[in-house]
Design an enzyme around this catalytic site. Structure first.
Site, PDB file in Angstrom:
ATOM      1  N   SER A 152      16.432  -0.239  54.075  1.00 10.69           N
ATOM      2  CA  SER A 152      15.575  -0.338  55.245  1.00 10.69           C
ATOM      3  C   SER A 152      16.111   0.459  56.433  1.00 10.69           C
ATOM      4  O   SER A 152      16.400   1.634  56.269  1.00 10.69           O
ATOM      5  CB  SER A 152      15.417  -1.817  55.589  1.00 10.69           C
ATOM      6  OG  SER A 152      14.183  -2.004  56.207  1.00 10.69           O
ATOM      7  N   LYS A 155      17.614   4.424  56.518  1.00 10.92           N
ATOM      8  CA  LYS A 155      17.322   5.575  57.382  1.00 10.92           C
ATOM      9  C   LYS A 155      18.659   6.195  57.813  1.00 10.92           C
ATOM     10  O   LYS A 155      18.855   7.415  57.754  1.00 10.92           O
ATOM     11  CB  LYS A 155      16.526   5.147  58.625  1.00 10.92           C
ATOM     12  CG  LYS A 155      15.251   4.319  58.331  1.00 10.92           C
ATOM     13  CD  LYS A 155      14.512   3.945  59.608  1.00 10.92           C
ATOM     14  CE  LYS A 155      13.724   2.638  59.580  1.00 10.92           C
ATOM     15  NZ  LYS A 155      12.615   2.500  58.678  1.00 10.92           N
ATOM     16  N   TRP A 176       4.488  -1.954  54.113  1.00 13.64           N
ATOM     17  CA  TRP A 176       4.860  -1.504  55.465  1.00 13.64           C
ATOM     18  C   TRP A 176       5.661  -0.208  55.414  1.00 13.64           C
ATOM     19  O   TRP A 176       5.505   0.661  56.261  1.00 13.64           O
ATOM     20  CB  TRP A 176       5.676  -2.629  56.122  1.00 13.64           C
ATOM     21  CG  TRP A 176       6.171  -2.419  57.511  1.00 13.64           C
ATOM     22  CD1 TRP A 176       7.479  -2.361  57.906  1.00 13.64           C
ATOM     23  CD2 TRP A 176       5.399  -2.315  58.719  1.00 13.64           C
ATOM     24  NE1 TRP A 176       7.571  -2.208  59.267  1.00 13.64           N
ATOM     25  CE2 TRP A 176       6.298  -2.178  59.794  1.00 13.64           C
ATOM     26  CE3 TRP A 176       4.031  -2.312  58.989  1.00 13.64           C
ATOM     27  CZ2 TRP A 176       5.888  -2.049  61.120  1.00 13.64           C
ATOM     28  CZ3 TRP A 176       3.630  -2.177  60.322  1.00 13.64           C
ATOM     29  CH2 TRP A 176       4.546  -2.043  61.349  1.00 13.64           C
ATOM     30  N   HIS A 217      10.254  -6.877  50.339  1.00 12.61           N
ATOM     31  CA  HIS A 217      11.194  -6.006  51.044  1.00 12.61           C
ATOM     32  C   HIS A 217      12.604  -6.600  50.947  1.00 12.61           C
ATOM     33  O   HIS A 217      12.895  -7.629  51.548  1.00 12.61           O
ATOM     34  CB  HIS A 217      10.751  -5.930  52.509  1.00 12.61           C
ATOM     35  CG  HIS A 217      11.588  -5.031  53.360  1.00 12.61           C
ATOM     36  ND1 HIS A 217      11.736  -3.682  53.111  1.00 12.61           N
ATOM     37  CD2 HIS A 217      12.319  -5.278  54.470  1.00 12.61           C
ATOM     38  CE1 HIS A 217      12.516  -3.152  54.041  1.00 12.61           C
ATOM     39  NE2 HIS A 217      12.884  -4.096  54.873  1.00 12.61           N
TER      40      HIS A 217
END
Ligand code: GCU
Length: 404
Positions: A244, A248, A335, A385
């Protein structure tokens, strides 16, 4: 958050493929007016892409190195003697300290390792009481494990499922982690207490010139310095991973620091592996309003004009070439735009071809729980997630086949 209210624009995420919009992706091989046609050309020019990502999105990375000293704080056998757990303290110029957990399988040979940051403190990775409870701000806030964003002893092992330590050890890999908050606490003004502020003069960068993503990426590189100084570790086989928001950061770190042997993006989504031009799930508008500290202010200006970005995230992934890359999504995490992550991974092959390496070719978006590809891999699993046992089984297999 107050920023979103101030903008007076309610955000409704799009989950309808027919409303994603039309776009053309920038060609990774077109750098300015130059068309890249060889590996040497790419090697000579890839830094131009890094500069564009720095100038428009993630901010600058420090070019200066800093005095780093690593101290072994404690060491013990764990998992019934199968592994050695070490707690290291990294110190930067006497101004910032970070605590790193290094767990290695007992082995007569140097071992490959997985390395990643954790969200809510090292104590969440296992119930072992030898791991100090993190004492800075964390994004977890569910009492009684975390009270007002501060970790309590009751949070020990809370996220053990996200680390699968015994599985990793049994497969012959080590695992290394630190809390992201040791480099920068994850809130808008967290930088005031982190490396961007405290090491500004040593690193020769103003705090506003970089971002939380940069601070975490920098921290990962310093953890790699530590790993490469430990003789039991094969420093050329450090596999970087992140989930998540920390995915990044892992991608930004892997693009900048080519010493990482392979990179795993677990549901990194918007601002990570997912294409920004696809208006699906989270968008630039939403992410820059919710998390202004993750990017430089320039990035927010691309909201609703994504097509004008000089790059898209497939180029960030292409900067990993020629190393192995695994991009993973979850069906229950729309998402982060699973399809946008897949398409991004698929676009990497142009650059990999310059090295004579294969990408995803004509493989289409796979069904659930069916990993595809080899050096460049992708899966979408069922479930929410998270980074779970299924994900780790795939990463271990990937590590064995492509790195070890
Ligand atoms: C939020 C954010 C995502 C991020 C995620 C996470 O959902 O919008 O961009 O990846 O948090 O870090 O779990």
């Amino acid at each position: 958050s107050t920023t979103i209210m101030a903008q007076q624009k309610p955000f409704v995420a799009n989950y309808d493929e027919s409303k994603v919009g039309q776009f053309t992706l920038p060609d990774p091989l077109q750098i300015g007016s130059k068309q890249i046609s060889s590996q040497a050309d790419w090697e000579k020019n890839r830094a131009t892409w890094l500069t564009l990502f720095a100038d428009h999105m993630y901010g600058q990375m420090p070019k200066k190195s800093i005095k780093q000293s690593n101290t072994l704080i404690s060491q013990k056998e764990i998992l019934g003697g199968k592994a050695i757990q070490s707690i290291w303290k990294m110190d930067f110029a006497g101004k910032v300290q970070a605590t790193v957990v290094v767990i290695l399988p007992k082995s007569s040979k140097k071992v490959p390792v997985f390395m990643g940051l954790n969200f809510c403190g090292n104590q969440t990775i296992s119930t072992d009481e030898g791991i100090p409870v993190f004492d800075k701000y964390v994004v977890c806030n569910n009492e009684p494990k975390f009270i007002k964003n501060i970790s309590q002893a009751a949070s020990r092992g809370d996220w053990a499922s996200r680390w699968q330590i015994e599985k990793v050890i049994d497969a012959g890999f080590g695992t290394i982690t630190a809390a992201c908050g040791d480099f920068e606490e994850d809130f808008a003004t967290g930088y005031k207490n982190g490396v961007r502020t405290k090491l500004a003069s040593e690193l020769g960068l103003k705090p506003e010139a970089w971002t939380a993503n940069g601070a975490w990426a920098w921290g990962l590189s310093r953890m790699l310095d530590l790993a490469q100084s430990i003789k039991e570790i094969d420093g050329k086989k450090v596999i970087l991973h992140g989930h998540s928001r920390l995915g990044k950061a892992a991608l930004w770190s892997g693009a900048n620091d080519r010493r990482f042997a392979a990179i795993i993006s677990n549901e990194s989504g918007e601002g990570g592996a997912a294409l920004s031009r696809r208006i699906y799930g989270e968008t630039i508008w939403r992410i820059t309003n919710s998390f202004p500290h993750w990017f430089i202010p320039t990035y927010a200006t691309y909201a609703d004009r994504e097509n004008e970005l000089p790059f898209d995230q497939h180029i960030l992934l292409s900067l990993m070439a020629p190393r192995p890359v695994y991009v993973a999504s979850a069906f229950g995490d729309q998402w982060s735009d699973p399809k946008g992550e897949f398409l991004s991974a698929k676009e990497m092959e142009k650059v990999y071809a310059l090295y004579g390496k294969k990408g995803l070719g004509n493989i289409e978006m796979p069904g659930l729980n069916q990993p595809v590809g080899k050096l460049i891999r992708y899966h979408i699993r069922d479930g929410k997630h998270d980074i779970n046992e299924y994900d780790w089984e795939q990463y271990i297999k990937f590590g064995k086949e492509e790195v070890r």
